[in-house]
Design an enzyme around this catalytic site. Sequence first.
Site, PDB file in Angstrom:
ATOM      1  N   ALA A  70       0.843  -1.201   0.000  1.00 18.51           N
ATOM      2  CA  ALA A  70       0.000   0.000   0.000  1.00 18.51           C
ATOM      3  C   ALA A  70       0.873   1.245   0.000  1.00 18.51           C
ATOM      4  O   ALA A  70       1.976   1.241   0.556  1.00 18.51           O
ATOM      5  CB  ALA A  70      -0.895  -0.014   1.231  1.00 18.51           C
ATOM      6  N   GLY A 115       0.603  -5.317   0.452  1.00 21.85           N
ATOM      7  CA  GLY A 115      -0.423  -5.479  -0.576  1.00 21.85           C
ATOM      8  C   GLY A 115       0.107  -6.131  -1.846  1.00 21.85           C
ATOM      9  O   GLY A 115      -0.649  -6.761  -2.586  1.00 21.85           O
ATOM     10  N   GLU A 118      -0.172  -9.605  -1.190  1.00 17.68           N
ATOM     11  CA  GLU A 118      -1.594  -9.972  -1.194  1.00 17.68           C
ATOM     12  C   GLU A 118      -2.148 -10.089  -2.617  1.00 17.68           C
ATOM     13  O   GLU A 118      -2.986 -10.937  -2.894  1.00 17.68           O
ATOM     14  CB  GLU A 118      -2.391  -8.948  -0.376  1.00 17.68           C
ATOM     15  CG  GLU A 118      -2.051  -9.047   1.104  1.00 17.68           C
ATOM     16  CD  GLU A 118      -2.781  -8.008   1.925  1.00 17.68           C
ATOM     17  OE1 GLU A 118      -2.534  -6.805   1.708  1.00 17.68           O
ATOM     18  OE2 GLU A 118      -3.599  -8.392   2.765  1.00 17.68           O
ATOM     19  N   GLU A 138       2.866  -5.070   7.533  1.00 19.89           N
ATOM     20  CA  GLU A 138       1.789  -4.235   8.083  1.00 19.89           C
ATOM     21  C   GLU A 138       1.889  -4.054   9.601  1.00 19.89           C
ATOM     22  O   GLU A 138       1.637  -2.978  10.128  1.00 19.89           O
ATOM     23  CB  GLU A 138       0.417  -4.830   7.718  1.00 19.89           C
ATOM     24  CG  GLU A 138      -0.005  -4.614   6.274  1.00 19.89           C
ATOM     25  CD  GLU A 138       0.548  -5.666   5.321  1.00 19.89           C
ATOM     26  OE1 GLU A 138       1.426  -6.464   5.717  1.00 19.89           O
ATOM     27  OE2 GLU A 138       0.082  -5.688   4.164  1.00 19.89           O
TER      28      GLU A 138
HETATM   29  N1  COA Z   1       4.447   3.419  -0.209  1.00 17.70           N
HETATM   30  C1  COA Z   1       4.860   4.578  -0.748  1.00 17.70           C
HETATM   31  N2  COA Z   1       6.095   4.765  -1.252  1.00 17.70           N
HETATM   32  C2  COA Z   1       6.939   3.716  -1.193  1.00 17.70           C
HETATM   33  C3  COA Z   1       6.566   2.475  -0.635  1.00 17.70           C
HETATM   34  C4  COA Z   1       5.255   2.345  -0.137  1.00 17.70           C
HETATM   35  N3  COA Z   1       4.778   1.199   0.357  1.00 17.70           N
HETATM   36  N4  COA Z   1       7.613   1.639  -0.712  1.00 17.70           N
HETATM   37  C5  COA Z   1       8.596   2.309  -1.299  1.00 17.70           C
HETATM   38  N5  COA Z   1       8.202   3.561  -1.585  1.00 17.70           N
HETATM   39  C6  COA Z   1       8.971   4.629  -2.243  1.00 17.70           C
HETATM   40  C7  COA Z   1       9.937   5.284  -1.279  1.00 17.70           C
HETATM   41  O1  COA Z   1       9.298   6.288  -0.534  1.00 17.70           O
HETATM   42  C8  COA Z   1      10.961   5.820  -2.237  1.00 17.70           C
HETATM   43  O2  COA Z   1      10.465   6.983  -2.858  1.00 17.70           O
HETATM   44  P1  COA Z   1      11.263   8.376  -2.706  1.00 17.70           P
HETATM   45  O3  COA Z   1      12.594   8.116  -3.324  1.00 17.70           O
HETATM   46  O4  COA Z   1      10.415   9.344  -3.464  1.00 17.70           O
HETATM   47  O5  COA Z   1      11.345   8.629  -1.248  1.00 17.70           O
HETATM   48  C9  COA Z   1      11.042   4.769  -3.318  1.00 17.70           C
HETATM   49  O6  COA Z   1       9.810   4.044  -3.232  1.00 17.70           O
HETATM   50  C10 COA Z   1      12.175   3.774  -3.122  1.00 17.70           C
HETATM   51  O7  COA Z   1      12.073   3.240  -1.822  1.00 17.70           O
HETATM   52  P2  COA Z   1      13.258   3.303  -0.747  1.00 17.70           P
HETATM   53  O8  COA Z   1      12.642   3.124   0.609  1.00 17.70           O
HETATM   54  O9  COA Z   1      14.077   4.516  -0.946  1.00 17.70           O
HETATM   55  O10 COA Z   1      14.104   2.041  -1.169  1.00 17.70           O
HETATM   56  P3  COA Z   1      14.942   1.076  -0.194  1.00 17.70           P
HETATM   57  O11 COA Z   1      15.707   0.194  -1.068  1.00 17.70           O
HETATM   58  O12 COA Z   1      15.672   1.844   0.827  1.00 17.70           O
HETATM   59  O13 COA Z   1      13.817   0.201   0.579  1.00 17.70           O
HETATM   60  C11 COA Z   1      11.823  -1.078   0.793  1.00 17.70           C
HETATM   61  C12 COA Z   1      12.914  -0.586  -0.154  1.00 17.70           C
HETATM   62  C13 COA Z   1      10.767  -1.808  -0.036  1.00 17.70           C
HETATM   63  C14 COA Z   1      12.403  -2.046   1.820  1.00 17.70           C
HETATM   64  C15 COA Z   1      11.212   0.135   1.528  1.00 17.70           C
HETATM   65  O14 COA Z   1      10.842   1.106   0.548  1.00 17.70           O
HETATM   66  C16 COA Z   1       9.988  -0.193   2.330  1.00 17.70           C
HETATM   67  O15 COA Z   1      10.103  -0.740   3.423  1.00 17.70           O
HETATM   68  N6  COA Z   1       8.780   0.146   1.823  1.00 17.70           N
HETATM   69  C17 COA Z   1       7.566  -0.028   2.548  1.00 17.70           C
HETATM   70  C18 COA Z   1       7.106  -1.469   2.507  1.00 17.70           C
HETATM   71  C19 COA Z   1       5.870  -1.654   3.341  1.00 17.70           C
HETATM   72  O16 COA Z   1       5.880  -1.490   4.541  1.00 17.70           O
HETATM   73  N7  COA Z   1       4.756  -2.023   2.686  1.00 17.70           N
HETATM   74  C20 COA Z   1       3.522  -2.325   3.329  1.00 17.70           C
HETATM   75  C21 COA Z   1       2.677  -1.138   3.471  1.00 17.70           C
HETATM   76  S1  COA Z   1       1.218  -1.538   4.423  1.00 17.70           S
END
Ligand code: COA
Length: 272
Positions: A70, A115, A118, A138
């Site tokens: 999400a 998601g 999912e 989550e």
């Molecule tokens: N929602 C919104 N933006 C997201 C996102 C999410 N779920 N996951 C990644 N992004 C965005 C980041 O904000 C970043 O954008 P920006 O450069 O404009 O800030 C871009 O995607 C790249 O992500 P980044 O976090 O810089 O890469 P990373 O390699 O350091 O980490 C992840 C990758 C996937 C581990 C990390 O982005 C993350 O933990 N994301 C959230 C995952 C999550 O919790 N999902 C469940 C949501 S309920």
Amino acid sequence: MPEAESVEPILVDRTAGIGWIRLNRPRQINALSLALRSDFCTALAELQADRDVHVIVISGNGERGFCAGADIKEFAEVHSLTEARQARAVVSWSAAMERVTKPIIAAIHGYCLGGGLEIALGCDIRMASPDAVFGLPEITLGQIPGGGGTQRLARIIGLGRAMDMVLTAERMSALEAKSCGLVTRVSESRDALEYDVRTLASALASRGSAALAFAKEATKASTDVDLPSGLRLEGDLFTLLMSTPERMAAAKAFQNKSNRAPLPLTAAVAGG
Ligand code: COA
């Protein structure tokens, strides 16, 4: 800089019986914005209604992964429970996937979180590249999975492992995912994944669409109904297929020895 809204969050391609949905917010690792979820539901409904589409594939665009879940940046924009409920009702991808009777294949590379996982769980066949990473983060955000994760995961990998993933939010590698049945096929590389998915989708698309739909319905029902009910459903669907032109044509083709080609197996699949 926020992603330009002129970019389509979902791309759909229809070729040779395959409807291919690509999640298309690569800069956000295809995070599920409201717009993406809405377009995703529309795309699913359109491909379901399209008689020329027999199989659906879902993949994520960009280097980083299939989908990072999400869109967390939108979380702060929902101010009331009522608004949240309305948003959920309008764009519930989980329910939209349940309405699809055609086989859906997930082609998963890189991050497949929240998601994203999912969506993959709502697919019928999950194929991955070796770098795929799976998880349900989550709980670390004070949330629980809301797109079917708490229900579909246990049905696929068993209660113990599912509970572990939901409660700990620990990630799982592609190999672990294969070993517990979360994915059934791991390709040799990302490039190989695209090829393998297309090959399998083409093979399925060449099969009878009624048989595919009934096979999916009967097999899915097996985890939800008691055995006598499931066997009755299977018998009914089996009987319904007996008179279809597809079945007649397949039987004739067998007699003419023109449909003896087995489904293609990739090295990764053949290797178990
Ligand atoms: N929602 C919104 N933006 C997201 C996102 C999410 N779920 N996951 C990644 N992004 C965005 C980041 O904000 C970043 O954008 P920006 O450069 O404009 O800030 C871009 O995607 C790249 O992500 P980044 O976090 O810089 O890469 P990373 O390699 O350091 O980490 C992840 C990758 C996937 C581990 C990390 O982005 C993350 O933990 N994301 C959230 C995952 C999550 O919790 N999902 C469940 C949501 S309920």
